[in-house]
Design a protein around this motif. Structure first.
Motif, PDB file in Angstrom:
ATOM      1  N   GLY A 346     -21.414 -61.933 -35.098  1.00 17.12           N
ATOM      2  CA  GLY A 346     -22.836 -62.276 -34.975  1.00 17.12           C
ATOM      3  C   GLY A 346     -23.236 -62.712 -33.576  1.00 17.12           C
ATOM      4  O   GLY A 346     -24.271 -63.347 -33.396  1.00 17.12           O
ATOM      5  N   LYS A 347     -22.443 -62.339 -32.585  1.00 18.12           N
ATOM      6  CA  LYS A 347     -22.790 -62.733 -31.207  1.00 18.12           C
ATOM      7  C   LYS A 347     -23.486 -61.603 -30.446  1.00 18.12           C
ATOM      8  O   LYS A 347     -24.169 -61.839 -29.449  1.00 18.12           O
ATOM      9  N   THR A 349     -25.636 -57.638 -31.018  1.00 20.76           N
ATOM     10  CA  THR A 349     -26.177 -56.640 -31.945  1.00 20.76           C
ATOM     11  C   THR A 349     -26.166 -55.293 -31.230  1.00 20.76           C
ATOM     12  O   THR A 349     -26.234 -55.235 -29.996  1.00 20.76           O
ATOM     13  N   LYS A 356     -27.291 -56.145 -27.417  1.00 13.24           N
ATOM     14  CA  LYS A 356     -27.966 -57.385 -27.014  1.00 13.24           C
ATOM     15  C   LYS A 356     -27.212 -58.594 -27.536  1.00 13.24           C
ATOM     16  O   LYS A 356     -26.554 -58.529 -28.576  1.00 13.24           O
ATOM     17  N   THR A 358     -27.141 -62.128 -29.412  1.00 14.94           N
ATOM     18  CA  THR A 358     -27.924 -62.903 -30.380  1.00 14.94           C
ATOM     19  C   THR A 358     -28.098 -64.302 -29.776  1.00 14.94           C
ATOM     20  O   THR A 358     -27.484 -64.627 -28.739  1.00 14.94           O
ATOM     21  N   ASP A 359     -28.890 -65.161 -30.436  1.00 14.24           N
ATOM     22  CA  ASP A 359     -29.045 -66.535 -29.926  1.00 14.24           C
ATOM     23  C   ASP A 359     -27.688 -67.224 -29.861  1.00 14.24           C
ATOM     24  O   ASP A 359     -27.393 -67.939 -28.895  1.00 14.24           O
ATOM     25  N   GLU A 360     -26.856 -67.016 -30.881  1.00 12.96           N
ATOM     26  CA  GLU A 360     -25.502 -67.597 -30.893  1.00 12.96           C
ATOM     27  C   GLU A 360     -24.690 -67.037 -29.712  1.00 12.96           C
ATOM     28  O   GLU A 360     -24.009 -67.773 -29.003  1.00 12.96           O
TER      29      GLU A 360
END
Ligand code: SF4
Length: 377
Positions: A346-347, A349, A356, A358-360
């Protein structure tokens, strides 16, 4: 359109954390202005007749220069280069320099954007940083600049230093929003070797900087500015829609620019030119008709790694199509393979052909980019 960066290596005081190239002595200020003008002439055939879309006075503190000196430099640029009618012309300023008189003088120049080194709106923090201004000057100069017609402003803020509680950081962000600046750059304090801050930490006179504090304050910044309509268009940069910094955006997009002044870097689209970071040697070389620069030739791998590093930090992301067209299919395939674990965590996409953060992932931007780098065999 190409850019011109002009480094003005003078500051009133040495901030404790700073490792930029500057001196607090203005003894050779006039000679430096002469040399900078001369270097502009010496480089007049660079950039292959491209139009200039941005000029950036950085430093150091360019606002310590008398307005006449800034005019002298700009006139020299105008003499040798074709400047676009709507070019962004930025000057880095410190709040204590932005008196009503100075702003009125600068208004008569083609400069149309101020980058104000605010750093904090709290006096105790500014004293801790050894800044030359106080908190009153920090707010007053923004309002004064806006009243004089400089609405294209950006301010710098720092977070992650020991004195900065979350409550104070929230106040700093909210103050910036309330002052209606359309653009903000915020940097986590990094302890650079050989700075006064690094020495103080080594001797135990200052606490170490906390990564957890820095990460929490970065998230607070991101969320507060998003709620207030700012786009997080680069890891350290936030703007109201469409108010991106032209000059810096061009750096990240690989647009060529000329570097003028001691320590300045230039980029011609292939290689980098690096001026000597020593005022005396810079002056000696220029007045001896020798450019004080070294050439850093970028290999294909260097250029690929730079593209990944800079593009991933922006909201436009890293284009797999661009990697394929500029570096070849093998780079693209390798990149798609290397991003897989980060996408699963989830880091990152992958949307269409664009990678790109992610916020994380933004918390680990540079580390993730480094994992995607190509390596020499
Ligand atoms: S004003 Fe800017 S360049 Fe000068 S010492 Fe402080 S941080 Fe460094």
């Amino acid at each position: 359109m190409a850019g011109i960066y002009i480094h003005i290596p003078f500051c009133k005081k040495a901030c404790t954390y700073c490792d930029f190239h500057f001196t607090t002595s203005t003894k050779y200020l006039n000679e430096m202005v002469e040399a900078i003008c001369k270097e502009i002439t010496m480089k007049k055939n660079r950039l292959e007749n491209q139009q200039i879309g941005s000029i950036y006075f950085g430093g150091g503190t360019p606002s310590v220069l008398p307005t006449a000196a800034l005019q002298q430099i700009l006139s020299r640029v105008e003499k040798h280069f074709s400047i676009s009618a709507n070019a962004e012309i930025t000057i880095e300023t410190n709040p204590d320099d932005l008196t009503a008189l100075k702003i009125a003088e600068l208004r008569k120049l083609p400069i149309n954007r101020f980058s104000i080194g605010t750093q904090s709106f709290f006096n105790e923090d500014l004293v801790w940083m050894n800044r030359a201004h106080n908190s009153q000057e920090a707010t007053d100069c923004i309002k004064r600049s806006q009243d004089a017609g400089f609405e294209n402003l950006t301010i710098d803020l720092i977070y992650g230093y020991p004195l900065l509680t979350d409550e104070k950081w929230k106040t700093n962000i909210e103050t910036a929003v309330a002052l209606q600046v359309p653009h903000l750059s915020a940097y986590s304090l990094t302890v650079e070797p050989k700075t006064a801050l690094a020495h103080a930490i080594e001797k135990g006179k200052q606490p170490k900087v906390s990564d957890d504090q820095s990460a929490a304050q970065f998230l607070m910044l991101m969320h507060t500015l998003a709620k207030n309509g700012f786009e997080h268009y680069e890891i350290s940069n936030y703007s109201l829609p469409g108010r991106y910094a032209v000059h810096n955006t061009n750096y990240w997009k690989g647009v060529p620019y000329l570097g003028i002044g001691p320590s300045a870097h230039g980029f011609d689209g292939c290689d980098r030119q690096i001026n000597i970071a020593n005022n005396a040697k810079y002056l000696e070389s220029i007045f001896d008709n020798r450019l004080p620069e070294t050439l850093e030739q970028l290999s294909e791998i260097d250029r690929f790694n730079e593209y990944v590093m800079t593009s991933l930090r922006t909201m436009w992301g890293t284009s797999v199509t661009k990697i394929t067209s500029e570096f070849g299919k093998s780079y693209a395939e390798q990149t798609l393979k290397l991003i897989t674990p980060f996408v699963k965590e989830g880091k990152l996409t992958l949307q269409g052909d664009t990678i790109k953060l992610t916020d994380e992932g933004k918390l680990f931007a540079d580390g993730i980019a480094a994992e995607l780098f190509a390596e020499n065999e």
